[in-house]
Design a protein around this motif. Structure first.
Motif, PDB file in Angstrom:
ATOM      1  N   GLN A   1     -10.938   6.313 -51.286  1.00 31.20           N
ATOM      2  CA  GLN A   1     -11.824   5.430 -52.047  1.00 31.20           C
ATOM      3  C   GLN A   1     -11.094   4.135 -52.363  1.00 31.20           C
ATOM      4  O   GLN A   1      -9.966   4.149 -52.870  1.00 31.20           O
ATOM      5  N   ASN A   2     -11.735   3.013 -52.058  1.00 30.64           N
ATOM      6  CA  ASN A   2     -11.139   1.712 -52.316  1.00 30.64           C
ATOM      7  C   ASN A   2     -11.451   1.238 -53.731  1.00 30.64           C
ATOM      8  O   ASN A   2     -12.565   1.441 -54.232  1.00 30.64           O
ATOM      9  N   GLU A   3     -10.492   0.599 -54.336  1.00 33.63           N
ATOM     10  CA  GLU A   3     -10.664   0.093 -55.699  1.00 33.63           C
ATOM     11  C   GLU A   3     -11.851  -0.853 -55.793  1.00 33.63           C
ATOM     12  O   GLU A   3     -12.580  -0.865 -56.791  1.00 33.63           O
ATOM     13  N   LYS A   4     -12.084  -1.657 -54.755  1.00 30.48           N
ATOM     14  CA  LYS A   4     -13.162  -2.640 -54.785  1.00 30.48           C
ATOM     15  C   LYS A   4     -14.548  -1.997 -54.825  1.00 30.48           C
ATOM     16  O   LYS A   4     -15.534  -2.651 -55.181  1.00 30.48           O
ATOM     17  N   ASP A   5     -14.640  -0.712 -54.455  1.00 28.75           N
ATOM     18  CA  ASP A   5     -15.933  -0.022 -54.446  1.00 28.75           C
ATOM     19  C   ASP A   5     -16.255   0.644 -55.784  1.00 28.75           C
ATOM     20  O   ASP A   5     -17.370   1.128 -55.987  1.00 28.75           O
ATOM     21  N   ILE A   6     -15.289   0.702 -56.692  1.00 26.40           N
ATOM     22  CA  ILE A   6     -15.457   1.427 -57.957  1.00 26.40           C
ATOM     23  C   ILE A   6     -16.214   0.574 -58.974  1.00 26.40           C
ATOM     24  O   ILE A   6     -15.818  -0.545 -59.277  1.00 26.40           O
TER      25      ILE A   6
END
Length: 336
Positions: free
Chosen positions: A206-211
């Protein structure tokens, strides 16, 4: 008698009437083009400068809104005053401290935001008609939605239970949770959504930018008593889904908590935007809280302490449990 008649074709007047207007039109056209170019350049320079100017960004609403839902029919005035004082102190500290830190100013979807903090104190009674016959705790969703409508340019909304205190006011959400490297360090990957052994787990990659939704859990469930929601289309979609009349009609044993458990386990669209973080990062439990575990119980230096279940369990008293921690927060020495 003959009169002198001017020739029908006079080259001098014709030359002036044909060449001079053309020359003037060219001059005016050149001046207009130059003026437009200068105006455009000044506009672009002003726009670029305004994005980085603290004097201009200071007028933009706060970057983090702390949402506290108060049931004033069940809470004493003295208790409410303590909660409000605690939240306002935290917002005041970080609302001022970060105005000069341009590194935290970001541009998202052509909106300017800064990391000032402000509070939104909601009242359960304001959402009584929307809740209907469902438990009053469902008011969390419309309360956060209301805050989003009031502060549409804010970056994050931090919901915090009224039965909790911010114990470490020196920690900002930015440095403690929201900074990219910190969030990536905290995210629990491939972890069961509902402890201890739910087969539905958080994504391993999971990418931080998607959170856009940050929450924690205790030994049995997700903990909606403390969560962070990033402003945007997903936030509005998520809150509307959570507050859907269908879920409220299911009569979940734990109302909005089980509704949240259900959504994250059966709706990957929401799960893909969700980050689970360790409990003590945003919502440590007091030792008397329901489902308190050694890993999730409050320790000195933790950001928040929550008195989970203090209003539900017979023999417990929220105000009595809060008092010693409130004094610690005030810096009043405690007797052994």
């Amino acid at each position: 008698m003959q009169f002198a008649v001017p020739p029908r074709r006079s080259p001098l007047p014709i030359a002036r009437s044909s060449r001079m207007p053309i020359y003037r039109r060219k001059q005016f056209k050149s001046i207009a083009v130059l003026a437009f170019a200068i105006f455009s350049l000044l506009f672009i320079v002003h726009h670029i400068y305004s994005l980085g100017s603290p004097s201009l960004t200071a007028a933009v609403p706060s970057g983090v809104v702390i949402v506290t839902l108060l049931d004033r029919q069940r809470l004493s005035e003295s208790y409410v005053k303590k909660i409000v004082t605690n939240r306002e102190d935290y917002a005041k500290r970080h609302g001022k401290a970060f105005l000069s830190h341009l590194i935290y100013i970001r541009v998202e979807s052509n909106r300017r935001t800064r990391t000032g903090y402000t509070n939104f104190f909601a009242s359960v009674a304001d959402y009584a008609d929307a809740i209907g016959d469902a438990p009053r705790t469902w008011a969390i969703a419309p309360a956060v939605r209301h805050a989003m409508a009031k502060y549409p340019q804010s970056a994050y909304f931090f919901h915090l239970s009224p039965h909790s205190l911010i114990m470490n006011p020196t920690k900002s959400l930015n440095s403690h949770i929201l900074e990219k490297n910190k969030l990536e360090e905290l995210v629990m990957k491939d972890a069961s959504i509902v402890p201890p052994d739910s087969i539905i787990k958080t994504f391993a990659h999971q990418n931080e930018k998607d959170i856009e939704f940050i929450i924690t859990q205790d030994t049995e469930d997700l903990n909606p008593g403390s969560f962070i929601l990033k402003s945007g289309e997903f936030a509005r979609f998520f809150l509307d889904m959570w507050f859907d009349p269908l879920y409220r009609s299911y009569n979940f044993a734990k109302a909005e908590t089980h509704g949240l458990d259900h959504i994250l386990q059966w709706h990957p669209t929401v799960l893909a935007r969700t980050a689970l973080v360790p409990q003590r990062s945003i919502s440590s439990y007091s030792k008397d809280s329901l489902r308190a575990s050694p890993e999730g119980t409050y320790k000195d230096g933790d950001l928040v302490i929550q008195f989970r279940g203090c209003e539900e369990v017979e023999g417990r008293d929220c105000e009595r449990e809060l008092e010693p921690y409130y004094k610690i927060w005030l810096g009043i020495p405690q007797r052994d």
